[in-house]
Scaffold this motif. Sequence first.
Motif, PDB file in Angstrom:
ATOM      1  N   UNK A 125       0.862  -1.186   0.000  1.00 18.83           N
ATOM      2  CA  UNK A 125       0.000   0.000   0.000  1.00 18.83           C
ATOM      3  C   UNK A 125       0.891   1.225   0.000  1.00 18.83           C
ATOM      4  N   UNK A 126       1.016   1.845  -1.163  1.00 22.26           N
ATOM      5  CA  UNK A 126       1.897   3.010  -1.339  1.00 22.26           C
ATOM      6  C   UNK A 126       3.325   2.644  -0.937  1.00 22.26           C
ATOM      7  N   UNK A 127       3.878   3.324   0.080  1.00 24.96           N
ATOM      8  CA  UNK A 127       5.267   3.067   0.472  1.00 24.96           C
ATOM      9  C   UNK A 127       5.361   2.164   1.691  1.00 24.96           C
ATOM     10  N   UNK A 128       4.310   1.392   1.939  1.00 25.26           N
ATOM     11  CA  UNK A 128       4.303   0.501   3.101  1.00 25.26           C
ATOM     12  C   UNK A 128       3.715  -0.848   2.698  1.00 25.26           C
ATOM     13  N   UNK A 129       3.877  -1.824   3.603  1.00 26.59           N
ATOM     14  CA  UNK A 129       3.320  -3.162   3.427  1.00 26.59           C
ATOM     15  C   UNK A 129       2.414  -3.453   4.619  1.00 26.59           C
ATOM     16  N   UNK A 170       0.183 -15.420  10.992  1.00 24.94           N
ATOM     17  CA  UNK A 170       0.626 -16.007  12.256  1.00 24.94           C
ATOM     18  C   UNK A 170       1.922 -16.766  12.051  1.00 24.94           C
ATOM     19  N   UNK A 171       2.850 -16.597  12.973  1.00 27.66           N
ATOM     20  CA  UNK A 171       4.093 -17.355  13.006  1.00 27.66           C
ATOM     21  C   UNK A 171       4.136 -18.182  14.290  1.00 27.66           C
ATOM     22  N   UNK A 226       2.875  -1.707  16.397  1.00 28.27           N
ATOM     23  CA  UNK A 226       1.426  -1.923  16.547  1.00 28.27           C
ATOM     24  C   UNK A 226       0.951  -3.082  15.683  1.00 28.27           C
ATOM     25  N   UNK A 227       0.145  -3.969  16.273  1.00 32.20           N
ATOM     26  CA  UNK A 227      -0.383  -5.115  15.553  1.00 32.20           C
ATOM     27  C   UNK A 227       0.410  -6.384  15.745  1.00 32.20           C
ATOM     28  N   UNK A 285      -2.789  -6.465  10.665  1.00 30.58           N
ATOM     29  CA  UNK A 285      -2.741  -5.148  10.002  1.00 30.58           C
ATOM     30  C   UNK A 285      -1.493  -4.356  10.400  1.00 30.58           C
ATOM     31  N   UNK A 286      -0.380  -5.035  10.417  1.00 28.92           N
ATOM     32  CA  UNK A 286       0.893  -4.389  10.748  1.00 28.92           C
ATOM     33  C   UNK A 286       1.381  -3.622   9.517  1.00 28.92           C
ATOM     34  N   UNK A 287       1.623  -2.337   9.679  1.00 30.04           N
ATOM     35  CA  UNK A 287       2.096  -1.506   8.561  1.00 30.04           C
ATOM     36  C   UNK A 287       3.612  -1.346   8.658  1.00 30.04           C
ATOM     37  N   UNK A 288       4.302  -1.959   7.705  1.00 24.80           N
ATOM     38  CA  UNK A 288       5.760  -1.904   7.679  1.00 24.80           C
ATOM     39  C   UNK A 288       6.213  -0.994   6.546  1.00 24.80           C
TER      40      UNK A 288
END
Length: 413
Positions: free
Chosen positions: A163-167, A172-173, A211-212, A234-237
């Motif tokens: 999403x734009x300049x983020x992922x 689950x890990x 966050x997330x 919904x972690x924004x990286x």
Amino acid sequence: MIPLDEFCAEAEAFLAGSGLARRTDEEKVVWGEGELDVSVFHDLGFAEESALIEELKDWQRRKFQAGFGAITWEPEYGGRGLAAEYLDAYDELELRYRTPRPHETFSVTQHLIAPTVRLFGTDAMRADLVPAFLRGEQICCQLFSEPSAGSDLAALGTRAVREDDAWVVNGQKVWSSGAQFADWGELICRTDPTLPKHAGMTAFMIPMDWPGVEVRPLRQMSGGTSFNEVFLTDVRLPDEYRIGEVGQGWEVALTTLGFERQAANNNAHVGGNWRQLLAAAQWAGVLDDPFVRQDLARAMVSERLGAVAVARDQAARESGRPMGAIGSVRMMQWVGRMLDVTAAARRILGPRLVVDDGEWGTYVWGQHVLGAPGYRIAGGSDEIQRTIIAERWLGMPPEPRADKDTPWKDLPR
């Protein structure tokens, strides 16, 4: 370059002035004296484990400041740029002192993830993260395996959508060692489900307090909580946290796993050893049992062969030869040594392994027996290691893979 004898003298002076106690005759086990630790995985409370990690961070910081925390690393990372023989010499000297008990997060951070970031990270990432990892200021975990993607790691389904300049990451890990204490995680995600499973993954570094990100420790049958499951919602990286190119995640993961297999012999002191078994056999009065004697001999031979393997690998590093598939051989040899110890402990102690009657040196062996099987899947199961040896070392034809060219989204799940 400093001569090796001068380097060793410098290291001896540092260690002598470190305040650490020297080891005495560590090979001699006196029944009933001291603490017998034969555990494979930690069985510590949260506060105790936190204190151990802080103690290790302090020791690594002191080593780094003295010039012994990153001996073979380049000066740009705070290292000395010396050959592998210098590191081997220092490690041999350090073994003479009672350093803090090891913790898997430090091996993961410095031997697996730091060199991976050096190879695949951005310039900014290498400059910011690698020195912090080598100084022991920040520690890492691996976010690879999933409930439906263990040995078949390439089947993982944690999604990262651009999403734009983020992922935006969701998934689950599981089986993430030390995640509850880690500052960073190396994360492998599915970024293109239309490609075959090995081709559609991308790697990231993720702050574990982002966050997330939710970490839930898992209670192991051996009692500890070394492993964790990690939920990503919904972690924004930012894209700047990406390691390598988009779609290069499988290569990044294999690189890290290759470092893990190479580090297998660094864990040679994990769990119990044959001298501890000998003390138990003497106490139990079973040394005349021919089967016990065979088990003790097998454990001793495995341990000695492990020392030979370490020496060979040191010579290979010092001559610049890559380990390659031999890392998988070492992994299986190491696991075999632990299983030999398990077999001997079970025969020597029998029911005392499962009855905690307060006797020194008996019930504690359950920590080894219950923990050793875990390393049959660590860094790839026994079957995966055998496949690597067969295909990459022996040159045997690769096993058939029916899903090799099938898009991940079309695979049955």
